[in-house]
Design a protein around this motif. Structure first.
Motif, PDB file in Angstrom:
ATOM      1  N   UNK A 156       1.437  -1.233  -0.085  1.00 25.75           N
ATOM      2  CA  UNK A 156       0.579   0.241  -0.070  1.00 25.75           C
ATOM      3  C   UNK A 156       0.763   0.802  -0.084  1.00 25.75           C
ATOM      4  N   UNK A 157       0.272   2.564  -0.598  1.00 26.29           N
ATOM      5  CA  UNK A 157       1.107   3.487  -0.575  1.00 26.29           C
ATOM      6  C   UNK A 157       1.685   4.050   0.482  1.00 26.29           C
ATOM      7  N   UNK A 158       2.740   4.471   1.318  1.00 27.21           N
ATOM      8  CA  UNK A 158       3.671   4.761   2.465  1.00 27.21           C
ATOM      9  C   UNK A 158       4.075   4.359   2.629  1.00 27.21           C
ATOM     10  N   UNK A 198       6.419   4.612   6.731  1.00 25.91           N
ATOM     11  CA  UNK A 198       7.371   5.292   5.641  1.00 25.91           C
ATOM     12  C   UNK A 198       8.881   4.474   5.801  1.00 25.91           C
ATOM     13  N   UNK A 199       9.330   4.827   5.242  1.00 28.50           N
ATOM     14  CA  UNK A 199      10.893   4.119   5.010  1.00 28.50           C
ATOM     15  C   UNK A 199      11.995   4.557   6.611  1.00 28.50           C
ATOM     16  N   UNK A 200      11.636   6.323   6.799  1.00 24.83           N
ATOM     17  CA  UNK A 200      12.115   6.821   7.752  1.00 24.83           C
ATOM     18  C   UNK A 200      11.687   5.807   9.547  1.00 24.83           C
ATOM     19  N   UNK A 201      10.286   6.270   9.103  1.00 20.48           N
ATOM     20  CA  UNK A 201      10.191   5.113  10.681  1.00 20.48           C
ATOM     21  C   UNK A 201      10.713   4.472  10.829  1.00 20.48           C
ATOM     22  N   UNK A 202      10.726   3.219   9.542  1.00 18.59           N
ATOM     23  CA  UNK A 202      11.525   2.389   9.760  1.00 18.59           C
ATOM     24  C   UNK A 202      12.534   1.949  10.797  1.00 18.59           C
ATOM     25  N   UNK A 203      13.539   2.842   9.490  1.00 15.44           N
ATOM     26  CA  UNK A 203      14.619   2.899  10.172  1.00 15.44           C
ATOM     27  C   UNK A 203      15.257   3.500  11.243  1.00 15.44           C
ATOM     28  N   UNK A 204      14.103   4.050  11.794  1.00 15.15           N
ATOM     29  CA  UNK A 204      14.330   5.112  13.434  1.00 15.15           C
ATOM     30  C   UNK A 204      13.941   4.020  14.340  1.00 15.15           C
TER      31      UNK A 204
END
Length: 113
Positions: A7-9, A15-21
């Protein structure tokens, strides 16, 4: 639905930034817990308490205490067996605890700790 089947996002709306954090926080938590466990002491006994072995979480033998009653110059082999049993039991306790504590952080992903 976006190209690639997600899905979008991003994955599940994250999102990728949240996953990396989240990944970075998990890495920090793992390092903190590893440091804590490496310094922790784990003890085990063998021969009904005749031998007590203490190891650190990093698998370093810290101490071996012998009950004087188990020191028989005519049966050194029994004492050797008791020491081996005590060391193995203490190392198993340390390994099991490290595995259990890391699983709490990693959600049981089995990252080889």
């Amino acid at each position: 639905m976006a190209k690639g089947g997600f899905p979008r996002g991003g994955m599940g709306g994250m999102n990728m930034q949240q996953m990396m954090m989240k990944a970075q926080k998990m890495q920090q938590d793992i390092q903190r817990k590893q440091d804590e466990l490496n310094a922790a002491e784990f003890s085990a006994t063998a021969g009904g308490g005749m031998v007590t072995v203490t190891v650190l979480g990093d698998k370093t033998v810290q101490s071996i205490k012998l009950d004087p009653a188990c020191v028989d110059p005519d049966d050194v082999e029994m004492l050797e067996d008791l020491i081996v049993a005590g060391v193995n039991a203490a190392l198993k306790e340390a390994s099991d605890t490290v595995e259990r504590e890391m699983a709490k952080i990693t959600g049981g992903m089995g990252l080889g700790f």
